[in-house]
Design an enzyme around this catalytic site. Structure first.
Site, mmCIF file in Angstrom:
data_model
loop_
_atom_site.group_PDB
_atom_site.id
_atom_site.type_symbol
_atom_site.label_atom_id
_atom_site.label_comp_id
_atom_site.label_asym_id
_atom_site.label_seq_id
_atom_site.Cartn_x
_atom_site.Cartn_y
_atom_site.Cartn_z
ATOM 1 N N SER A 239 0.856 -1.183 0.000
ATOM 2 C CA SER A 239 0.000 0.000 0.000
ATOM 3 C C SER A 239 0.895 1.238 0.000
ATOM 4 C CB SER A 239 -0.870 0.008 1.257
ATOM 5 O OG SER A 239 -0.079 0.397 2.363
ATOM 6 N N LYS A 240 0.256 2.377 -0.114
ATOM 7 C CA LYS A 240 1.024 3.629 -0.160
ATOM 8 C C LYS A 240 1.957 3.763 1.033
ATOM 9 C CE LYS A 240 -1.033 6.971 -3.060
ATOM 10 N NZ LYS A 240 -2.049 7.915 -3.310
ATOM 11 N N ARG A 241 1.455 3.340 2.181
ATOM 12 C CA ARG A 241 2.255 3.478 3.403
ATOM 13 C C ARG A 241 3.556 2.673 3.332
ATOM 14 N NH1 ARG A 241 -0.980 1.377 7.811
ATOM 15 N NH2 ARG A 241 0.538 -0.271 7.547
ATOM 16 N N GLY A 243 5.314 2.182 0.671
ATOM 17 C CA GLY A 243 6.226 2.662 -0.369
ATOM 18 C C GLY A 243 5.655 2.542 -1.763
#
Ligand code: GLU
Length: 462
Positions: A239-241, A243
């Protein structure tokens, strides 16, 4: 000729997972002297596709990847899609379906109530009566009702789907005339001459439908390679978190293209135990047959390690050029060499390197309190003064070793350990007790600045 493609939907930036399949597609085309094409899947016209394409091209440019030929925009190909839809209607391989939304919903609800697979029931497949009034028809393709749909996948092997389990006569053009996703992907891949489709395995379930389109249109089916997803350390989809961000964010973070590409090629492909691959080596060794069968794990430490490796091994001239983006203009040849040689082992990213460089080049404005208490006792000032006197008197201070000799002289003459000069001097020069070799620092900042920093530290801390 090998023709591969990257076919992003315009999200406005290039995502790390997308870049990985783009890289693999690029490598395979280039290795074979083929073509790597770029297609923007912008059938959702609400999004700005030109901007998205530009963002992708910019990222490719930073990374040294380039697509061949013109960019294909699906939004500009309505006429082409319409032509093939007409062809299928004409050949009786597709038909107009007049079922309304309400009727479709009702059908689905009945199927769910009966615990049946929800699917279109084919009610207009052989219809030749009078169409109901006021209903714009959707166009459905005649998909096989039963029997195997075989996907020959270069990563996963041969996967046999049963038409009766997964297919229905799916819509290829909506009532408003707009063609649907699986139809345009198949048409485009065929017309663009794509021979190998390398993409994320989240698309595997679309492949049987695309095969139905290929077969209906008499197009040759390309080879498929469905690449397993990238997972985070917990084994979940990235996910975005974790990377999964804009590729250009990696540039901002100070990673080099070499490190990022090397990192990505290993997320999904391996060649024995080898970790380090130059672009040339990747091209030489990559074969989509060796794409890993299981999901790969995104690991920031690995990226940092690779990044450090490439920085450490980069010629100083190139590093100095890359540091210019951080406002650092390293001009003097000798100092640049000493500076970068002494720091590049310690930097994980270019940003780190820029910060370390700035720390050395700037006179400290404050001194770490604990370090002062530890290292700046009365005898320290005496040692520093003795060292300053030697620096002042010397006419031949250029190299780190020149400064090192003077430090040694002080140690020997005063009969003290090296720490007695090293710690206060480090504090005076850098404001803290960590950092690169002091002799290098002094050689970089030079004689006058060395003297001034010592004087300033004594004045501030005694
Ligand atoms: N446009 C699709 C995506 O961005 C990719 C389609 C494909 O590679 O076939 O996920």
């Amino acid at each position: 000729m090998v023709v591969t493609r990257f076919a992003p939907s315009p999200t406005g930036y290039l995502h790390i997972g997308g870049l990985r399949t783009a890289l693999l597609s690029y490598l395979w085309a280039k290795k074979n002297g083929g073509k790597f094409l770029l297609r923007i899947e912008d059938t959702d016209k609400a999004r700005n596709s030109e901007e998205a394409a530009q963002a992708i091209v910019n990222a490719f440019e930073w990374l040294g990847l380039a697509h061949d030929g013109e960019i294909t925009y699906q939004s500009k190909r309505d006429d082409i899609y319409a032509k093939y839809i007409q062809q299928l209607l004409h050949e009786g391989k597709a038909y107009r379906c007049y079922m309304t939304k309400e009727e479709l919903t009702e059908l689905r609800e009945t199927q769910m109530a009966n615990k049946q697979r929800t699917m279109y029931d084919g009610s207009y497949r052989d219809f030749n009566g009078t169409p109901p009034e006021g209903v714009e028809p959707a166009i459905r393709i005649k998909a096989p009702k039963s029997g195997p749909i075989v996907v020959k996948d270069g990563v996963k092997g041969t996967i046999t789907f049963q038409a009766e389990d997964i297919l229905d006569d799916f819509v290829i053009a909506r009532a408003d005339g707009s063609p649907t996703y699986n139809f345009v992907v198949a048409v485009d891949d065929a017309l663009m001459g794509v021979t190998e489709v390398i993409r994320g395995d989240d698309h595997l379930s679309n492949t049987p439908k695309q095969i139905v389109v290929y077969e209906a249109l008499g197009f040759e089916i390309p080879a498929f390679y469905h690449v397993p997803m990238i997972h985070n350390a917990e084994g979940k989809k990235l996910s975005k978190r974790d990377g999964a961000t804009d590729v250009m964010a990696y540039k901002e973070m100070g990673y080099t293209p070499e490190a990022l590409l090397n990192f990505l090629v290993r997320l999904g492909w391996s060649h024995g135990d080898q970790e380090i691959f130059s672009m040339e080596e990747m091209m030489e060794l990559f074969n989509p047959k060796d794409i890993n069968k299981s999901a790969s794990i995104y690991n920031t430490e690995k990226l940092d390690w690779l990044s450090g490796h490439y920085i450490k091994n980069m010629p100083n001239k190139k590093l100095a050029e890359l540091l210019e983006q951080y406002g650092l203009m390293l001009t003097s040849h000798d100092k640049k060499e000493i500076l970068l040689d002494s720091l590049k082992e310690r930097a994980k990213t270019l940003k780190d390197l820029a910060e370390l460089t700035k720390e050395i080049l700037a006179t400290p404005t404050s001194y770490d309190e604990k370090a002062v208490a530890k290292a700046f006792k009365a005898d320290a000032i005496e040692v520093l003064n003795a060292f300053s006197a030697k620096v002042s008197a010397s006419e031949t201070l250029h190299l780190p070793s020149d400064y090192h000799h003077l430090m040694e002289e002080v140690v020997n003459e005063m009969g003290i350990g090296f720490g007695k000069i090293g710690q206060p001097l480090r504090l005076a020069l850098l404001g803290k007790l960590s950092g690169p070799g002091l002799d290098s620092v002094m050689a970089i900042i030079g004689k006058n600045e060395t003297l001034q920093r010592i004087e300033h530290a004594i004045a501030a801390n005694s």
